[in-house]
Write a protein that holds these residues in place. Sequence first.
Motif, PDB file in Angstrom:
ATOM      1  N   LYS A   1       0.682  -1.188  -0.032  1.00 39.31           N
ATOM      2  CA  LYS A   1       0.072   0.113   0.069  1.00 39.31           C
ATOM      3  C   LYS A   1       0.762   1.390  -0.060  1.00 39.31           C
ATOM      4  O   LYS A   1       2.064   1.317   0.549  1.00 39.31           O
ATOM      5  N   SER A   2       0.302   2.255  -0.522  1.00 42.42           N
ATOM      6  CA  SER A   2       1.097   3.707  -0.618  1.00 42.42           C
ATOM      7  C   SER A   2       0.774   4.093   0.902  1.00 42.42           C
ATOM      8  O   SER A   2      -0.233   4.014   1.257  1.00 42.42           O
ATOM      9  N   GLN A   3       1.903   4.876   1.200  1.00 39.21           N
ATOM     10  CA  GLN A   3       1.678   5.648   2.393  1.00 39.21           C
ATOM     11  C   GLN A   3       2.626   6.865   2.082  1.00 39.21           C
ATOM     12  O   GLN A   3       3.894   6.661   2.162  1.00 39.21           O
ATOM     13  N   VAL A   4       2.071   8.080   2.287  1.00 40.71           N
ATOM     14  CA  VAL A   4       2.602   9.397   2.243  1.00 40.71           C
ATOM     15  C   VAL A   4       2.857  10.074   3.472  1.00 40.71           C
ATOM     16  O   VAL A   4       2.049  10.133   4.039  1.00 40.71           O
TER      17      VAL A   4
ATOM     18  N   ARG B   1       9.728   7.183  -3.109  1.00 43.51           N
ATOM     19  CA  ARG B   1       9.225   8.311  -4.118  1.00 43.51           C
ATOM     20  C   ARG B   1       9.166   9.541  -3.326  1.00 43.51           C
ATOM     21  O   ARG B   1       8.800   9.752  -2.395  1.00 43.51           O
TER      22      ARG B   1
ATOM     23  N   ASN C   1       7.105   8.821  -0.095  1.00 44.10           N
ATOM     24  CA  ASN C   1       6.078   7.722  -0.188  1.00 44.10           C
ATOM     25  C   ASN C   1       6.797   6.461  -0.394  1.00 44.10           C
ATOM     26  O   ASN C   1       8.000   6.342  -1.177  1.00 44.10           O
ATOM     27  N   ARG C   2       6.400   5.221   0.270  1.00 41.95           N
ATOM     28  CA  ARG C   2       7.328   4.146   0.226  1.00 41.95           C
ATOM     29  C   ARG C   2       7.008   3.312  -1.151  1.00 41.95           C
ATOM     30  O   ARG C   2       7.546   2.362  -1.213  1.00 41.95           O
ATOM     31  N   VAL C   3       5.955   3.757  -1.776  1.00 38.71           N
ATOM     32  CA  VAL C   3       5.426   3.053  -3.092  1.00 38.71           C
ATOM     33  C   VAL C   3       6.048   3.996  -4.309  1.00 38.71           C
ATOM     34  O   VAL C   3       5.751   5.363  -4.127  1.00 38.71           O
TER      35      VAL C   3
ATOM     36  N   THR D   1       2.865   4.971  -9.427  1.00 42.26           N
ATOM     37  CA  THR D   1       1.829   5.376  -9.208  1.00 42.26           C
ATOM     38  C   THR D   1       0.625   4.402  -9.377  1.00 42.26           C
ATOM     39  O   THR D   1       0.701   4.066 -10.507  1.00 42.26           O
ATOM     40  N   SER D   2      -0.583   4.762  -8.739  1.00 39.11           N
ATOM     41  CA  SER D   2      -1.799   4.058  -9.103  1.00 39.11           C
ATOM     42  C   SER D   2      -3.022   4.644  -9.465  1.00 39.11           C
ATOM     43  O   SER D   2      -3.879   4.298  -9.792  1.00 39.11           O
TER      44      SER D   2
ATOM     45  N   SER E   1       8.393  -1.498  -3.330  1.00 40.93           N
ATOM     46  CA  SER E   1       7.804  -0.177  -3.939  1.00 40.93           C
ATOM     47  C   SER E   1       7.056  -0.344  -5.158  1.00 40.93           C
ATOM     48  O   SER E   1       6.959   0.583  -5.933  1.00 40.93           O
ATOM     49  N   TYR E   2       6.887  -1.690  -5.696  1.00 40.07           N
ATOM     50  CA  TYR E   2       6.132  -1.931  -6.781  1.00 40.07           C
ATOM     51  C   TYR E   2       5.323  -2.984  -6.611  1.00 40.07           C
ATOM     52  O   TYR E   2       5.515  -4.028  -6.611  1.00 40.07           O
TER      53      TYR E   2
END
Length: 349
Positions: A44-47, A87, A143-145, A148-149, A230-231
Motif C-alpha cells: 500500500k502507498s503511504q505518504v 518516491r 511515499n514508500r511506493v 503511481t496507481s 515499492s512496486y
Amino acid sequence: MNSEAELTRRSLILGSVAGITSLSGCLTDAFNHAIGSSRNINIKSQVFSDVIVKEAPNSWGPLTEMTCIVSPLLESKLGITRAANIRVNRPRSAYDPLMSVAPYTVTLGDYVNEQEHDGQTIWMTQEGMDQIHVSTGWLVSVNRVVATSSVSNIKSAQQKNECIEQVTGDGSESRPLFIAANGGSYAPNTGSQAIQCASDTSTTAWVRRGYSNPSDSTWMTSSADIHPSSYPQLAKLSEYDHPYDADRLAETVQFELVIEFATQNIDGIKIGGLAQQSRKELLRDAIQENVGSQISVEVDSVGTDPLTLANRLSEDSQHGLYISQSDAVLKNHWETVVSGVLAYLQIED
C-alpha cells in the motif's frame, strides 16, 4: 517507425475484440484476476508530508544522485529498511515545468542516530536534490511506493511525467517471464519488447515505465536496485510476502527463464545475465540472424549482478538472460530483436 506507446497489429486486433481502451490498465486487471487470491500480497502507498531535505555531509559515504539517507523516525514511519526505494515529491504549481518527483534508493545511514538526527529528515547529495529541483531546507513528501496507481495508461503517464507498472499473463513459473525495468523515457521500446514477447508466447511480462521531461533519466533505477516493496505488481508477481524487508532476494517465485530488455550507451547489442553460456550464445545467434550483420551482437558480462531482476527472479538465480541495446537499436530495430528472441525460444523448445 512504431513508438513505445503504439500497439502491434496483433495487440490492436485483440484490443478491438475485447473493447480495450487502456492497454496498461487492462493488462494489469487481467493479471490480478489471473493470479487471484493465491498471491495475497498487499503493498500500500503511504505518504508522509513535511519531510525536510538536507545535504548529506561528504563524510557520510559515497552517496549518488539516486540514493538517499532517511532519519530513524522517518524510516520507522515508512516501515522501510535499507535498500528500499522511495518516491520523493516537492510541492509544485500547475505551471511548474520542472520535474518534481523522482525515485531514490535508501542506503547507508551508519552516521545517523535518533539522538542527533531526530524529526522527519532525508539527506541527499547536491546532484540528488537537483533531480527534483530542491535545496537544503525544502519540505517534500515521501511515499514508500514508487509506481503511481492514479495513472493507468501510457498517454497519461507521459503527460504527467509519471512512473507506472504494467503486467500481463498469469504469472506461471513454468514459462518465460519478460521484463523491462526502465521502459519509458530512459529505455524506450523495451517495454514494448517485453509485452510483445509475452503476447506472442502467451506468457507473462512485467514492465516499469517512467516518463520525464526534459531529462530522460529521472525515473531510471538500476534493475539490481529495484525493490518489490515499492512496486505492488512486482511484489504480487514475485510473491514477495514481507513487503518492507530490505532483502531483495526474498522473492519466493522462481521462473524457469527470465529475459530482461535494457539499454546501453554503446553501439550494438550485448547478451548477458547468469544463464548458461550456451543459452546466451544461442540467443546471440538468433538475434544476429534477425538483425543482420550491420549490428554487432555479442555475449558480454552485462546483467550478471545476482540482484539484477532477470537473475533473482529466475530459478536458482541461474536462468536470467539480459539483452542490452543501443539507442539506435531500440529506435529502429526493437521489433527485429523481438523476432530474434522468439526464434531463440523455438530453438529452446
